[in-house]
Design an enzyme around this catalytic site. Sequence first.
Site, short mmCIF file in Angstrom:
data_model
loop_
_atom_site.label_atom_id
_atom_site.label_comp_id
_atom_site.label_asym_id
_atom_site.label_seq_id
_atom_site.Cartn_x
_atom_site.Cartn_y
_atom_site.Cartn_z
N HIS A 192 0.84 -1.20 0.00
CA HIS A 192 0.00 0.00 0.00
C HIS A 192 0.88 1.25 0.00
O HIS A 192 0.69 2.17 -0.81
CB HIS A 192 -0.91 -0.04 1.23
CG HIS A 192 -1.76 1.18 1.42
ND1 HIS A 192 -3.14 1.14 1.38
CD2 HIS A 192 -1.44 2.48 1.67
CE1 HIS A 192 -3.62 2.34 1.59
NE2 HIS A 192 -2.61 3.18 1.78
N GLU A 193 1.86 1.29 0.91
CA GLU A 193 2.73 2.45 1.00
C GLU A 193 3.70 2.53 -0.17
O GLU A 193 4.04 3.63 -0.63
CB GLU A 193 3.51 2.42 2.32
CG GLU A 193 2.63 2.56 3.55
CD GLU A 193 1.75 3.80 3.50
OE1 GLU A 193 2.24 4.88 3.10
OE2 GLU A 193 0.56 3.69 3.85
N HIS A 208 2.14 4.39 -2.95
CA HIS A 208 2.24 5.84 -2.78
C HIS A 208 3.61 6.34 -3.23
O HIS A 208 3.71 7.35 -3.94
CB HIS A 208 2.04 6.21 -1.30
CG HIS A 208 0.63 6.13 -0.83
ND1 HIS A 208 -0.41 6.79 -1.45
CD2 HIS A 208 0.08 5.49 0.24
CE1 HIS A 208 -1.54 6.55 -0.78
NE2 HIS A 208 -1.26 5.76 0.23
#
Length: 383
Positions: free
Chosen positions: A67-68, A71
């Site tokens: 998820h990170e 980003h």
Amino acid sequence: MSGSVRVGRILGVPLRMHWSVPVLIVLLAYGLGHQTLPAWTPGRTDTVYALASVVGAVLLMGSLLLHEAAHAVAARRKGVSVEDVTLWALGGMTKMGRPRTAGVAFWVAVIGPLTSLVIGGVALGVGMGVHALTGWGVPTAVLIWLGWANLLLGVFNLLPASPLDGGRVVQAAIWWRTGDRERADRAAGRSGQILGVALIALGWISFLRGNTGGLWLSLIGLFMVIIANAERQRAGVNTALRGVRVADAMSAPVAAGADWLTVGRFIDDVAAHSRHSVIPVLDFEGQPSGAVHLRALAAVPTEARETQRVRDVATPLSRCTVAEPGELLSEVLERARPGGGGMPVLVVDHGQLEGIITMHDVNRLFQLHGLGITTAPPESTRP
């Protein structure tokens, strides 16, 4: 984020872990091994449940990392600098520079939840496939649990409150609609404060009714309130500094000394007369070569001060924050954050030192803004 330690790198970006992550893993593994799996697949041994719960918790943390990472990758592709990735109670946080457009901010924010939703869908699909081939068992249950956990994570992160990704999405939308970035930042921070307080209240109510998980919900709410407050304060600083140039904020002229001087002579001839705790140093050609902290000078043993050169204890220019007089101060301060060059800022024009900006200078501008003074004329000297 305070309370975190560096544990490695991901995609070339420093990876940090907050103290809440081990607690989160233990809670996830405990809930999966002692509640979910025994209820979904009864009759297995405690060893099977324990191993499956650890695998499930590790897979979920890997999902948070992806998820990170999404980003970070999206930010880099859009030209936004990425300082580090931190895993913590809410999943993770990617520290990065400020996107230059609302569109970039929106894409960087939304890509994380979308990644979690995709992971959740894939895990559910694989779990159903395993169930069709082998029947309902522990592996299927772990995959189904992982899928629903990622779907929940994606939906939760889309809540319109900072520091959740949904808050960033709202921030980007308000920025795009109004053209006022600081207003968007304040709105997102305010929503984070409201949601954080609500989570704290709900957590305590749940705990008083006998659900110990309510304490964790309250802790998450507390984290949200703290971070949202910090972001609102940051937005206030950006508003105060809007349009301010580096030349308007710097202290000039500034005391500087030759980097070839011995530490002892530098202390007597330069440091003793400087009004700053960080002093620029110059090379043989009179151009800035770095800066030296008074604490670095003090750390040199007395017996070595007459032989050791200042340049040996100074921070080289390549590791300092350097700006030109005409740059916007708000953009320079982005580079000066911890993890970047830090403070102070050395102001250099065509290779010549023009001045210095310390936190005192920035705080003074912020205080002037509070008095209704929107511009700050430069001072000749400042303590």
